[in-house]
Every structure is written in structure tokens, then in C-alpha cells.
Write a protein that holds these residues in place. Sequence first.
Motif, PDB file in Angstrom:
ATOM      1  N   VAL A 175       3.220   4.117  -4.112  1.00  0.00           N
ATOM      2  CA  VAL A 175       3.703   2.746  -4.275  1.00  0.00           C
ATOM      3  C   VAL A 175       5.207   2.616  -4.069  1.00  0.00           C
ATOM      4  O   VAL A 175       5.717   1.503  -3.901  1.00  0.00           O
ATOM      5  N   GLY A 176       5.944   3.728  -4.067  1.00  0.00           N
ATOM      6  CA  GLY A 176       7.386   3.631  -3.871  1.00  0.00           C
ATOM      7  C   GLY A 176       7.791   3.426  -2.427  1.00  0.00           C
ATOM      8  O   GLY A 176       8.900   2.960  -2.143  1.00  0.00           O
ATOM      9  N   SER A 177       6.898   3.757  -1.491  1.00  0.00           N
ATOM     10  CA  SER A 177       7.248   3.659  -0.068  1.00  0.00           C
ATOM     11  C   SER A 177       7.586   2.244   0.389  1.00  0.00           C
ATOM     12  O   SER A 177       8.564   2.044   1.112  1.00  0.00           O
ATOM     13  N   PRO A 178       6.816   1.212  -0.013  1.00  0.00           N
ATOM     14  CA  PRO A 178       7.150  -0.134   0.469  1.00  0.00           C
ATOM     15  C   PRO A 178       8.515  -0.641   0.030  1.00  0.00           C
ATOM     16  O   PRO A 178       9.063  -1.551   0.658  1.00  0.00           O
ATOM     17  N   VAL A 179       9.068  -0.084  -1.066  1.00  0.00           N
ATOM     18  CA  VAL A 179      10.374  -0.541  -1.530  1.00  0.00           C
ATOM     19  C   VAL A 179      11.466   0.484  -1.259  1.00  0.00           C
ATOM     20  O   VAL A 179      12.598   0.335  -1.716  1.00  0.00           O
ATOM     21  N   SER A 180      11.145   1.515  -0.502  1.00  0.00           N
ATOM     22  CA  SER A 180      12.125   2.510  -0.057  1.00  0.00           C
ATOM     23  C   SER A 180      12.943   3.106  -1.209  1.00  0.00           C
ATOM     24  O   SER A 180      14.127   3.382  -1.055  1.00  0.00           O
TER      25      SER A 180
END
Length: 459
Positions: A383-388
Motif C-alpha cells: 500500500v505504500g507504493s501509490p504514495v511513494s
Amino acid sequence: MPYSHYTRYENMYPAFLAYCALLAGAGLMLDSPEQILRGLNIIIRSEDALITDYVRIAGPGAALVNSALVTLFSAWILHLSKEPLNGFSMVVIGLMSGFALFGKNIINIWPIVFGTWLYSRLRGERFGKYVTVALMSTALAPVVSYIGLDNGWGSPVLSIGVGVLIGLIMPPLSGYTYKIQNGMNLYNLGFACGLVGMLLVPLMTSLGADPTTYYHWATGYNRVFAPMLGALCLALIAGGLFFCKKPWWAAWAGYRWLLQTSGRAPSDYLRMFGFAPVLINTGVNGLIGTAFILLSGGDLNGPTVGGILTIMGFSAFGKHARNIVPVMAGVGLGGLVMEWSIGDSAVQLAGLFCTTLAPISGYFGWPFGVLAGFLHSSLVLSVGSPVSGLNLYNNGFSGGLLAIILYPTILDLVRHRKPELQNEDYFDIMGAESPQTPPKEEMVEPVLEPDEEETAGKP
């Protein structure tokens, strides 16, 4: 009600100041003043996306001094707001000091705090009503750092404007997200910040930004931080047992009663049980978090020590040994059957911050806590990937998603076996003037301090 009616825990401010002094003193013991000043400069000029371990990039001394400064700023803001102190005040101090080791600094947090202050002014309300939201919304402080420091995109003025906008958005959004999670995710602001991040980061990318996820992870500091954490936790336990104007057996009995609660938010343990059981709970939970890292072969550094301090802060508001251990065990179980290892840095953090789902374990039982931790250990890695990496409360975002899914599902499965679970679906705290308590069916007899007995029944 007048502020004078809520001075019951004002002696917490000297304790907060002593904690700041302890952090700063530890930093000065580990590095020279010159090294600390250079390290603070590096911290302020860092973009701070996950994972940016200040111990790794600036040294342990600078990381601890930055934590002391951020904690002091937070205590000062709490004091200026004239908001009555309660268990969640301890949460804020623990969380701010912890995340000041890997993402928050004295520069990148203030635009967001100012934005929430502006929100309260626009609504004609007390800033104290939103002060904890203001401080915890600094989970998006890396957005301020990235826009203000990135070469080729953004500017300091734009970063301040975006930070203020974040502060304006968070109070109404966090009030809504709190309701839909039914008190099952203690890191409600992490879920709200994740939603804002999923809007901001794609927008920034479309305008030409290119935020990058970092990996700065310090190793080799176990022998430095383990004794410090151990001494702090043992001192808290001793303080709860012997230095709270209560017989040690009464303090221990209060702690045992505390262990019977579910931890479902809002669970203000300070108002329910008093200082002594809360201090014992804080020390025990800190030892559990430290043991998890050491026994799993992990590293004590900025992020993991920050996670342990966060657990210790939430020991005054929902977390205890009986509801966090099953969730942490679920992460450990994931390490046995998944392709990733429990020793991976992101999984180490998941093992600590998964305790955001402690209410699921406390409310439905330990098997569901293990399930929640098992699912969380995999979900949080994606889930951290979309918010970089620009939302520091990444585990809170993952925990919110799971809480929304698991609560109605488990409730429907066990309703026929446990009718007492059919209570109200959420608790509304945003409009409350005084600290809240759990539902009546979860209340236990509080352990009152001697000087509290006379006012126990008063508002």
C-alpha cells in the motif's frame, strides 16, 4: 466547560519536558555538538520519504536531538492550545518523538500544524479541539519536504501552501474515517493521511514531480539502543509500581484490570485506571516491542525505535500485552509461510506497527488478532507504493483498510455466538468536550489515584 475543570493531569507537562531532556541528553552522549549540528542540517535538508533513517543519514546523536526538539514543539503546542491532557496526549508525545527519528523534523511539521490552526479559526472553534489532529497529521510532513527541497520541481513557498492545505483537510476527513473503522484501527490518522496521499502524489506526478522511495536503514546499533530502551521501560514499570502514591499491589491489580479491556478506540486508559497501571503498561509494551526486534534478528535504529516509542505512547490509549502479542504473532507467522523474511526491514516495521489492529484481537479474540497480523504483514508491503513513501503512517493506512473489511465480516460470523458484540458501530469523538470512555459493556472498575477519589463522579 472552563479550562480550570480539566487540570487533573497538568503534572504531565514536567514529565514531557523531562522526556525531552532525556532524549537530548542521550543524543549528546552519543555524538559531539559539532556532529549533531551537522546531522540536524542533513535532517532538515532531507526529503524524508520512507524509509529515511535519521540514525543512518545523520548519526544517532542528531536523530535523538531532533526527536527531542520535535517532542518539545509538540508539548508546547499542546500547552498553548489549553486542551485538557488525557491518555491521547501521551499517544501524541510518544508518536511524535518516535517518528522524529525517521521522517519528521522541526521544519517540515509546522505548515501542517498551522493549517489545522487556520481550520479552527475559520470555524470559530478552539484550536484545542483539533490539536491532536494537527500534530498527528504531520504523517504527511515528507510531502512538505519533497516539494520544498526537490531540485527541478516545487519551491519552499509551494511546500508551505500544500502543508497548510493538508492541515485544513485533515480534521473533517479524520472525523469521517474514524467512524467507518469502528474503533478497530488505532492509527486512524494514518488511514486518513493515506487517502490524502493517494490524491496528492498522482496529482504531483501529473504536474512533473517524480517522488522517489528511499531506503536508508541503519544497522549495528542494537548494543546502543537496547540498553537505553530496557532502562527506560524498567524505570517506567518501577515508577508505576512504587512512585505513584499507590501500594504496589494496587498498581499491579489496576494493570491486570487494564489487560481485560479490548482496546477498542476510544479507550483512554489514563482516565480509566490512573497513572500507575498506565506506566506499568507502557514499560511492559516497550519491552515486548524491543524483544520482538531482537528475537527476530532485526535492527534497532531510527524506524524501529520509533515504532517501539509509538507502541509505548499508545499504551495509554488501547494497547496492552494481551491484544498486541497475537497481532505481532500473525506477522511472525507470515514470515514463516510467505516469500519474504521476518528479518526484512519493512516486515520489522510491520511487526511493530501492526499493533494498530490490537482492538481486533482484544474485541474478537486472539485468533482473529493473529489473522489480522497475518493479513497486515502482506498488505502493508504494497500500500505504500501509490504514495511513494510520503505517508509516514503507512501501517495505519493498511490497518484502516483491514479494519473496514474485517470488522463487519467477523462481526457477522460471531454474532450468533456472542450477542454482546451487537453494539453501536462507531463512536463520535470529534465533537466531544471531554475525553471519551469505551462502551459500558467494556468498562471495568477504574483504579483511582488518592487525590482523584473526591472528583471521580464529577464532570
